[in-house]
Enzyme design. Structure first.
Site, PDB file in Angstrom:
ATOM      1  N   ASN A 117      27.586  30.977  21.115  1.00 12.61           N
ATOM      2  CA  ASN A 117      27.163  31.693  22.719  1.00 12.61           C
ATOM      3  C   ASN A 117      28.243  31.066  23.532  1.00 12.61           C
ATOM      4  OD1 ASN A 117      25.266  32.954  21.058  1.00 12.61           O
ATOM      5  ND2 ASN A 117      23.543  31.757  22.033  1.00 12.61           N
ATOM      6  N   ARG A 159      15.830  43.820  25.511  1.00 12.50           N
ATOM      7  CA  ARG A 159      17.079  42.892  26.122  1.00 12.50           C
ATOM      8  C   ARG A 159      17.895  44.074  26.903  1.00 12.50           C
ATOM      9  NH1 ARG A 159      19.358  39.540  21.381  1.00 12.50           N
ATOM     10  NH2 ARG A 159      20.197  38.347  23.003  1.00 12.50           N
ATOM     11  N   ARG A 188      25.537  35.706  11.124  1.00 16.88           N
ATOM     12  CA  ARG A 188      26.058  36.036  12.286  1.00 16.88           C
ATOM     13  C   ARG A 188      26.133  34.786  13.133  1.00 16.88           C
ATOM     14  NH1 ARG A 188      23.021  40.767  15.630  1.00 16.88           N
ATOM     15  NH2 ARG A 188      24.524  39.949  16.831  1.00 16.88           N
TER      16      ARG A 188
HETATM   17  C1  EPZ Z   1      21.681  34.814  25.560  1.00 14.73           C
HETATM   18  O1  EPZ Z   1      21.115  35.976  25.232  1.00 14.73           O
HETATM   19  C2  EPZ Z   1      21.896  34.459  23.919  1.00 14.73           C
HETATM   20  N1  EPZ Z   1      23.019  35.093  23.501  1.00 14.73           N
HETATM   21  C3  EPZ Z   1      20.771  34.471  23.155  1.00 14.73           C
HETATM   22  O2  EPZ Z   1      21.117  33.726  21.902  1.00 14.73           O
HETATM   23  C4  EPZ Z   1      19.587  33.635  23.780  1.00 14.73           C
HETATM   24  O3  EPZ Z   1      18.584  33.593  23.041  1.00 14.73           O
HETATM   25  C5  EPZ Z   1      19.286  34.157  25.370  1.00 14.73           C
HETATM   26  O4  EPZ Z   1      20.711  34.288  26.143  1.00 14.73           O
HETATM   27  C6  EPZ Z   1      18.422  33.182  26.165  1.00 14.73           C
HETATM   28  O5  EPZ Z   1      18.922  31.938  26.045  1.00 14.73           O
HETATM   29  C7  EPZ Z   1      24.338  34.960  23.648  1.00 14.73           C
HETATM   30  O6  EPZ Z   1      24.622  34.095  24.621  1.00 14.73           O
HETATM   31  C8  EPZ Z   1      25.416  35.757  23.190  1.00 14.73           C
HETATM   32  P1  EPZ Z   1      19.186  36.786  28.761  1.00 14.73           P
HETATM   33  P2  EPZ Z   1      21.339  37.283  26.689  1.00 14.73           P
HETATM   34  O7  EPZ Z   1      20.087  37.983  29.313  1.00 14.73           O
HETATM   35  O8  EPZ Z   1      22.207  36.930  27.432  1.00 14.73           O
HETATM   36  C9  EPZ Z   1      15.864  39.662  29.991  1.00 14.73           C
HETATM   37  C10 EPZ Z   1      21.135  33.667  19.734  1.00 14.73           C
HETATM   38  O9  EPZ Z   1      20.373  33.289  18.908  1.00 14.73           O
HETATM   39  N2  EPZ Z   1      17.037  40.668  30.761  1.00 14.73           N
HETATM   40  O10 EPZ Z   1      19.231  35.384  29.095  1.00 14.73           O
HETATM   41  O11 EPZ Z   1      21.153  38.561  26.190  1.00 14.73           O
HETATM   42  C11 EPZ Z   1      15.920  39.632  28.643  1.00 14.73           C
HETATM   43  O12 EPZ Z   1      15.325  40.669  28.244  1.00 14.73           O
HETATM   44  C12 EPZ Z   1      20.960  34.642  20.721  1.00 14.73           C
HETATM   45  O13 EPZ Z   1      22.164  33.038  19.684  1.00 14.73           O
HETATM   46  C13 EPZ Z   1      16.748  41.721  31.523  1.00 14.73           C
HETATM   47  O14 EPZ Z   1      15.538  42.187  31.700  1.00 14.73           O
HETATM   48  O15 EPZ Z   1      19.791  36.762  26.976  1.00 14.73           O
HETATM   49  C14 EPZ Z   1      15.206  38.619  28.189  1.00 14.73           C
HETATM   50  O16 EPZ Z   1      14.002  38.691  28.350  1.00 14.73           O
HETATM   51  C15 EPZ Z   1      19.660  35.422  20.545  1.00 14.73           C
HETATM   52  N3  EPZ Z   1      17.861  42.426  32.019  1.00 14.73           N
HETATM   53  C16 EPZ Z   1      15.495  37.523  29.315  1.00 14.73           C
HETATM   54  O17 EPZ Z   1      16.189  38.477  30.460  1.00 14.73           O
HETATM   55  C17 EPZ Z   1      19.091  41.732  32.002  1.00 14.73           C
HETATM   56  O18 EPZ Z   1      19.986  42.724  32.369  1.00 14.73           O
HETATM   57  C18 EPZ Z   1      16.903  36.638  28.907  1.00 14.73           C
HETATM   58  O19 EPZ Z   1      17.879  37.316  28.559  1.00 14.73           O
HETATM   59  C19 EPZ Z   1      19.484  40.687  31.284  1.00 14.73           C
HETATM   60  C20 EPZ Z   1      18.434  40.207  30.417  1.00 14.73           C
END
Ligand code: EPZ
Length: 416
Positions: free
Chosen positions: A23, A121, A396
């Site tokens: 990440n 997401r 992955r």
């Molecule tokens: C990052 O995902 C990580 N992936 C995820 O790791 C990790 O679980 C997650 O952050 C939380 O720590 C990478 O860094 C590549 P978020 P990301 O945007 O950025 C909502 C793994 O296992 N949200 O922080 O996609 C979203 O739905 C993966 O390595 C919106 O609603 O997560 C979620 O409920 C899985 N709108 C929450 O926020 C947006 O525009 C946090 O999502 C963005 C997010």
């Protein structure tokens, strides 16, 4: 489709080298789009998602040279400002090309990521932030079309803390005109690692590591050398494995100052740890004590470690409660663990686990990246044989997990 065949009940002992963080590597590779100079990266993990990202970036014209864990990027001949659906549908992190392409070239066409197993997401915060920076964005036919001659700095407050949202907006802001303030920014160590790389490339960023990033835009960024930070999630995954199966392992090349929440819970479980600045020795000689927790953003308990800790709880000597607050559907591993004889009940985003004396091996199916890791952990603790199917999910985010576990005594092998 590859499977993992595991004979449980073996104690683990020996050394495991931890790889670079997935990440951190994924946004850092996208930073190659921001400069015509060379990015010389090291400690880049061998992961399917990294290979996918390099393929996607190569299609834009970014020059990519990979030699083991060293990757050199050069963005002087980028011609295609696009991330097509067939690439994005396999990896949500593809959205991270949007900010850099828009900031440097003034336009980008990026497929909307689909949902995924753990939740819908959406990327509305990425879009809202780029529009605040002056981008005209329309969504047609499943694609995000973004245009802007020159982004202009502004103050952005995201509705929730978003890791890749923060990373996309941070990268875009480095080349915007004037000052950008990102409030409610994610503080994950992987965001901090990206920020350190951007500063090495000539970006001006204040507040690194805090929830308020202040960026002064610069006309262009130059190349840099950078070692990707060690993967705290991989490290904690192996610590959960020894907590569940018992044994004595030493992790090498790990960062121990970025995983306090996990280390505290592991101590509470009864794992005895000696901690150096880049190594951890972990010994487990008794049945784990159950731990309850709720996932939150960094520096709280990471959602990416929830399934792995639940696996240890299934064989702990008592009951525990796990609440998932980040994703709406991140309990896909529960049913599979119950097939191994675990006693888990869920009610909305909370799971109640009653520790059992012994899990019994059975065929199970991986559903998402961290769920797969938790099934491997449960299988190592189970008596008898477990066959984990669909382990492309595991590949992955974990660099040859079965090789690393076999080297410390686990009876685990990949069958094609
Ligand atoms: C990052 O995902 C990580 N992936 C995820 O790791 C990790 O679980 C997650 O952050 C939380 O720590 C990478 O860094 C590549 P978020 P990301 O945007 O950025 C909502 C793994 O296992 N949200 O922080 O996609 C979203 O739905 C993966 O390595 C919106 O609603 O997560 C979620 O409920 C899985 N709108 C929450 O926020 C947006 O525009 C946090 O999502 C963005 C997010």
């Amino acid at each position: 489709m590859d499977k993992l065949l595991i004979q449980g009940g073996k104690r683990l002992s020996g050394e495991i080298a931890i790889s670079g963080a997935k990440n951190a590597a994924l946004p850092i590779l996208c930073a190659g789009l921001l400069t015509a100079g060379d990015l010389e990266l090291s400690n880049v993990p061998h992961l399917h998602d990294v290979a996918t990202m390099l393929k996607l970036l190569g299609q834009t014209g970014l020059q990519v040279k990979q030699d083991g864990e060293r990757v050199t990027l050069n963005g002087s001949a980028i011609t295609r400002l696009e991330a097509p659906y067939e690439m994005v549908k396999t990896m949500r992190a593809s959205i991270l090309v949007l900010g850099p392409l828009l900031a440097r070239f003034g336009e980008a066409k990026v497929s909307l990521p689909g949902g995924c197993a753990i939740g819908s997401r959406p990327v509305d915060q990425h879009i809202k932030g780029l529009q605040a920076l002056g981008a005209e964005i329309s969504i047609e036919g499943g694609y995000i079309y973004a245009k802007c001659k020159k982004l202009k700095g502004t103050r952005i407050v995201t509705d929730m803390i978003t890791v890749t949202g923060t990373e996309n907006l941070l990268m875009a802001a480095t080349l915007a005109e004037g000052e950008t303030i990102l409030e409610n920014a994610a503080r994950e160590p992987e965001v901090t690692d990206l920020a350190h790389l951007l500063v090495a490339m000539g970006a001006k960023i204040e507040g690194i590591g805090t929830d308020r990033l202040v960026i002064q835009g610069v006309p262009e960024l130059h190349g840099a050398k950078h070692a990707v930070i060690s993967d705290r999630i991989e490290a904690a995954t192996f610590l959960c494995a020894v907590a569940a199966a018992g044994g004595d392992i030493t992790l090498r090349n790990t960062r121990t100052d970025i995983m306090d929440a996990a280390l505290d819970k592991l101590r509470e479980m009864g794992l005895e740890m000696t901690i150096g600045d880049n190594w951890i020795r972990a010994q487990m000689n008794r049945r784990p004590t159950p731990v309850s927790f709720r996932t939150t953003e960094y520096p709280g308990f990471p959602t990416d470690m929830q399934a792995q800790f639940m696996a240890v709880n299934t064989v702990a000597d008592g009951a525990s409660r796990v609440t998932e607050t980040i994703f709406e559907n991140r309990f896909m591993h529960v049913q599979e663990m119950n097939r191994l004889g675990a006693a888990i009940e869920t009610d909305g985003n909370t799971a109640f686990i009653k520790g059992v004396e012994q899990l019994i091996g059975a065929p199970v199916m991986a559903t998402d990246l961290r769920a797969s890791a938790s099934l491997v952990i449960a299988a190592l603790a189970a008596r008898g044989e477990t066959l984990v199917d669909r382990i492309y999910h595991l590949d992955r985010g974990y660099d040859r997990m079965e090789v690393k576990l076999s080297a410390v005594g686990a009876d685990i092998r990949r069958i094609k």
